[in-house]
Design an enzyme around this catalytic site. Sequence first.
Site, mmCIF file in Angstrom:
data_model
loop_
_atom_site.group_PDB
_atom_site.id
_atom_site.type_symbol
_atom_site.label_atom_id
_atom_site.label_comp_id
_atom_site.label_asym_id
_atom_site.label_seq_id
_atom_site.Cartn_x
_atom_site.Cartn_y
_atom_site.Cartn_z
ATOM 1 C CB CYS A 43 -0.940 0.009 1.195
ATOM 2 S SG CYS A 43 -1.983 1.476 1.262
ATOM 3 C CB CYS A 48 -3.135 2.535 -1.470
ATOM 4 S SG CYS A 48 -3.493 0.837 -1.039
ATOM 5 C CE LYS A 51 -4.746 3.172 -6.419
ATOM 6 N NZ LYS A 51 -5.698 2.099 -6.036
ATOM 7 C CE1 TYR A 178 -7.342 -2.107 -6.746
ATOM 8 C CE2 TYR A 178 -8.521 -4.192 -6.896
ATOM 9 C CZ TYR A 178 -7.557 -3.404 -6.303
ATOM 10 O OH TYR A 178 -6.805 -3.912 -5.271
ATOM 11 C CD GLU A 182 -7.433 1.991 -9.088
ATOM 12 O OE1 GLU A 182 -8.278 2.224 -8.204
ATOM 13 O OE2 GLU A 182 -6.339 1.414 -8.858
ATOM 14 C CG HIS A 435 -29.547 22.453 -4.086
ATOM 15 N ND1 HIS A 435 -29.610 21.630 -5.188
ATOM 16 C CD2 HIS A 435 -29.735 23.721 -4.538
ATOM 17 C CE1 HIS A 435 -29.837 22.372 -6.259
ATOM 18 N NE2 HIS A 435 -29.921 23.639 -5.897
ATOM 19 C CD GLU A 440 -28.993 18.387 -4.830
ATOM 20 O OE1 GLU A 440 -30.139 18.697 -4.441
ATOM 21 O OE2 GLU A 440 -28.179 19.206 -5.291
#
Length: 452
Positions: A43, A48, A51, A178, A182, A435, A440
């Site tokens: 990681c 992670c 990356k 992934y 990625e 908002h 939302e």
Amino acid sequence: MTFDYDLFVIGGGSGGVRAARIASAEGGARVGLAEESRMGGTCVIRGCVPKKLMVFASGYGAMAAESQAYGWNAVIDGFDWPRFQAHLHSELGRLEAAYRITLKNAGVTIHDSRAVLEDAHRVRLASGEVFTAKHILIATGGRPFVPDLPGGELAITSNDIFDLPELPKRMLVVGGGYIASEFACIINGLGVEVAQYYRGAQILRGFDDEARGLVASTMQANGVGLKCGNDVLRLEKTATGIRAVSTDGADLEFDAVMYATGRKPNSAGLGLEALGVELGRNGQIIVDDYSQTAVPSIFAVGDVTDRINLTPVAIREGHAFADTVFRGVPTKADHELVASAVFTQPELGSVGLSEEAARDLEPIEVYATAFRPMQTAFAGFPDRVLMKLIVSQKTRRVLGCHIVAPHAGEMIQLAAIAIKMGATKEDFDRTVAVHPTMAEELVTLRKPVRTA
């Protein structure tokens, strides 16, 4: 028997470090930890963190173009890979040092060495030193690999990409998970001509079909040459690059070929099978709900167990192990409703069941909306985002949430809290919208678009 350590951890990644720290600082254990590479594991050093920093770097080109619609005279002229790379490695060095300081402050003894098991209570370092331990924890993680194909030695993996001396002009990414998706987006965002080959029908297998379809189409619109149903037969070195001979008959040349077609647990050569530790077909260490192997004194956490290969899961497993064994608090790591994020462009955030998985279990309602977000619509870009809820018809609980949008990872983290707590669709409806935001839409979806 008197032991040198109460716990010896093999592996200095996220899971191993957390287990060592909690066992020592909170459990009062004498802990040793061996790491043959750099502290922080996949990681921090190869996954992670670097990356995600590359994800950030790859987004600035589009930001500059977008900013012009907002009145800024912004121009980005090329990407300085060596300058970024130097800063990246400096940051990784800082993080590695922080990991070491954390362990030292917790009272953990660090051994910068490979370690293997001599028996159920002894570990041997590469130096030949042997230590005894009441408990041994395997936290050696996993690794990418290149399949056995002609010319496979010409390919790189995600481990290598941070150390490239220069960015290629043309790059092929092979894989549809992934990691592959990625990096295809990252490298494309840095100005490289990118192709992505995946032998399956659609990338990001296992994620919601509608969500991964939107990610794929947006990647293509952004310039990634995505070809599904296509695979590499062989790689050939040429005078000017690497030729990829593929099943679709298009033999194209690239400057670099990166394979991201899967990962394998780092369980080989540790001496596990000779001791009776059971391994699965992929080499994963088989453990029970408390991360204990068939040998009572040996435990394993993280990617080497191939349960859910995510850093936060490894950390939870390591913490649960330490709580169970050294703090007298039996704890099972919770693998249910674990949220995840794919840092493509756009991002995909997901928690719970996909529409396809949910409809195979029970009758469901699907609430979904796709729209152009305010920020990029103002700039005249065609980007679309997706917000989707999967709801049980019987219990009204939200079974899954899927978001394709900028910062989807941030949004899904918060949605995951509600879903983990058992929120119903009506709980979402009762929540007042913030908002104007993209998120939302999650609390304003009134009518299902379909049932199944």
